[in-house]
Motif scaffolding. Structure first.
Motif, PDB file in Angstrom:
ATOM      1  N   ALA A  94      -7.290  -2.806  -3.484  1.00  0.00           N
ATOM      2  CA  ALA A  94      -7.806  -3.500  -2.309  1.00  0.00           C
ATOM      3  C   ALA A  94      -7.681  -4.999  -2.518  1.00  0.00           C
ATOM      4  CB  ALA A  94      -9.264  -3.118  -2.055  1.00  0.00           C
ATOM      5  N   GLN A 136      -6.311   0.304   0.135  1.00  0.00           N
ATOM      6  CA  GLN A 136      -6.483  -0.422   1.396  1.00  0.00           C
ATOM      7  C   GLN A 136      -5.962  -1.849   1.232  1.00  0.00           C
ATOM      8  OE1 GLN A 136     -10.434  -0.374   2.970  1.00  0.00           O
ATOM      9  NE2 GLN A 136      -9.816  -1.064   5.001  1.00  0.00           N
ATOM     10  N   GLU A 150       0.833  -1.207   0.000  1.00  0.00           N
ATOM     11  CA  GLU A 150       0.000   0.000   0.000  1.00  0.00           C
ATOM     12  C   GLU A 150       0.862   1.249   0.000  1.00  0.00           C
ATOM     13  OE1 GLU A 150      -3.049   2.295   3.017  1.00  0.00           O
ATOM     14  OE2 GLU A 150      -3.308   0.117   2.787  1.00  0.00           O
ATOM     15  N   ARG A 160      -7.892   5.563  -3.072  1.00  0.00           N
ATOM     16  CA  ARG A 160      -8.659   4.661  -2.214  1.00  0.00           C
ATOM     17  C   ARG A 160      -7.871   3.359  -2.121  1.00  0.00           C
ATOM     18  NH1 ARG A 160     -14.374   5.657  -5.464  1.00  0.00           N
ATOM     19  NH2 ARG A 160     -14.421   7.943  -5.215  1.00  0.00           N
ATOM     20  N   ARG A 180      -4.077  -4.452   3.581  1.00  0.00           N
ATOM     21  CA  ARG A 180      -3.691  -4.617   4.981  1.00  0.00           C
ATOM     22  C   ARG A 180      -2.901  -5.889   5.260  1.00  0.00           C
ATOM     23  NH1 ARG A 180      -4.628  -0.005   4.679  1.00  0.00           N
ATOM     24  NH2 ARG A 180      -6.280   1.182   5.726  1.00  0.00           N
ATOM     25  N   GLN A 228      -7.843   3.005  -7.112  1.00  0.00           N
ATOM     26  CA  GLN A 228      -8.296   2.107  -6.064  1.00  0.00           C
ATOM     27  C   GLN A 228      -7.435   0.854  -6.035  1.00  0.00           C
ATOM     28  OE1 GLN A 228     -12.814   1.913  -5.714  1.00  0.00           O
ATOM     29  NE2 GLN A 228     -12.630   2.609  -7.837  1.00  0.00           N
TER      30      GLN A 228
END
Length: 435
Positions: free
Chosen positions: A346, A308, A284, A306, A310, A344
């Protein structure tokens, strides 16, 4: 008498339901089958001996209809016809496969010979003779040299015929073998022609590529030389800091062009883009760096982040940075100036999804299907707009990670580039570390 007649890189947005994907695959297969039928129909019609063969078979057997049929596991298509009984079937017409005896010949890879349907224990109640009003029938397979089943050479007639005479089946078999060999030769001719056309097309693309490369390298090199000359003369009023920035910017542009050429060469020589994957715990942050760098270079444009991610991802971090950099630069260059670019990233459903979206004029559908091809530059591209390699390299980066890069574009949603990559280490390379 009843005759039944009838007739990427996939670009998607990555959001289709399974049912839609199945429909798309079915449509693609149907289209490929129709293209194959058209190709084979032309191939048979290019064999000059076929009309003579069909005429001889009718004369030899006394039967009124002879034909060459292309028979696949899905379709039955007449490719050449000799008709003296008004059967009504023309080249290119199709019968429903299940209504024919050719489907049985294809399954058994063997001839079928019927002198008199009414006296045949096996065929007198068969649906095919009843449907088409047949009393005599002979059909032999046409095989290609590689063993593929092309179709059947056959004769039919509404009256019985004496077909168990010596030499009749041998004659059909000899002609079927001759047609198969001619189809092999026609296939070789077609492949040679396609290869020549492709070679000429690649040559033209290469000439265009070299011309664009020369132009795009000459521009930043000229800017560097002009700035250096100004610095060397130390002319009054010259801002050395501004000139240094211009030199640096031009040098970076040349570096990107050269890197694209090197990557493309690696792809062509090695059959794909090499990557050096490992477990990345800070992906990230690495992607944030890319967005920040390009945002500085385009201070007048709005970029929404955006991101994300983790957990750890098995990837080549530098290559994913290159992927995002290319996609974001492309969006900033071609997107509407008053519309923000949205980035984005994710982890979703066991995949890393990276998406870059921009507003503005949509990419026409006929251009979108070529967008990931090397050298491709739409007609609207301006000089200095790049070599046409950036998106191709992006697709290769994603493919090297075992993923897929898709594009969609319309006037309402804008343009989206979506990369979907597996996040786990491939089984083949397990043991090289852990997250």
């Amino acid at each position: 008498m009843t005759v039944l007649r009838g007739g990427k890189a996939i670009v998607s947005n990555g959001h289709s339901e399974t049912e839609t994907e199945t429909e798309t695959e079915t449509e693609a297969k149907a289209e490929a089958e129709q293209l194959a039928i058209a190709r084979d129909l032309v191939a048979v019609q290019r064999i000059g001996a076929v009309p003579t063969i069909l005429r001889i078979l009718c004369e030899t057997t006394g039967m009124g209809f002879a034909a060459v049929a292309r028979v696949s596991d899905q379709t039955w298509t007449a490719c050449a016809v000799e008709d003296h009984i008004g059967f009504g079937l023309l080249p290119g017409a199709q019968l429903e496969l299940a209504t024919t005896l050719c489907v049985e010949s294809r399954a058994a890879r063997a001839p079928i010979v019927i002198d008199n349907v009414a006296e045949s224990e096996r065929y007198r109640e068969h649906h095919t003779p009843r449907l088409y009003g047949l009393q005599s029938y002979v059909s032999v397979p046409i095989l290609l040299s590689n063993g593929d089943y092309f179709g059947n050479l056959y004769c039919i007639d509404p009256q019985p015929a004496q077909l168990d005479r010596p030499g009749v089946l041998a004659l059909f078999s000899a002609y079927a073998e001759l047609i198969g060999r001619q189809l092999d030769l026609e296939g070789e001719r077609l492949r040679a022609t396609e290869a020549l056309v492709q070679e000429r097309g690649q040559s033209a693309l290469l000439e265009q590529f070299v011309a664009v490369l020369g132009h795009d390298l000459r521009n930043p090199l000229g800017a560097i030389m002009a700035c250096v000359q100004l610095l060397a003369r130390r002319a009054p009023g010259v801002d050395s800091m501004d000139l240094s920035k211009r030199i640096l910017s031009s040098g970076e542009r040349m570096s990107r062009l050269i890197q694209d050429v090197l990557d493309f060469t690696r792809i062509r020589i090695g059959g794909g883009l090499p990557i050096q994957p490992g477990w990345e715990r800070q992906l990230e942050a690495a992607l944030h760096e890319v967005v920040a760098e390009l945002a500085v270079q385009h201070p007048d444009r709005a970029v929404e982040k955006r991101l994300q991610i983790r957990s750890s991802v098995w990837c080549d971090t530098a290559r994913l940075q290159q992927l995002l950099s290319n996609l974001l630069a492309n969006a900033l260059t071609h997107g509407a100036a008053g519309s923000p670019v949205v980035v984005q990233a994710a982890l979703t459903g066991g995949e890393l999804v990276i998406q870059v979206s921009n507003g503005g004029e949509p990419i026409p559908a006929d251009h979108l299907v070529h967008i990931f091809q090397p050298y491709y530059r739409p007609p609207s591209s301006r000089q200095g707009g790049g070599l046409g390699l950036g998106l191709h390299i992006c697709a290769q980066i994603v493919a090297a990670h075992g993923g897929q890069l898709d594009a969609t574009s319309d006037a309402v949603r804008g343009t989206d580039f979506t990369a979907r990559l597996p996040v786990t280490q491939p089984v083949a390379s397990a043991g090289a570390g852990s997250p």
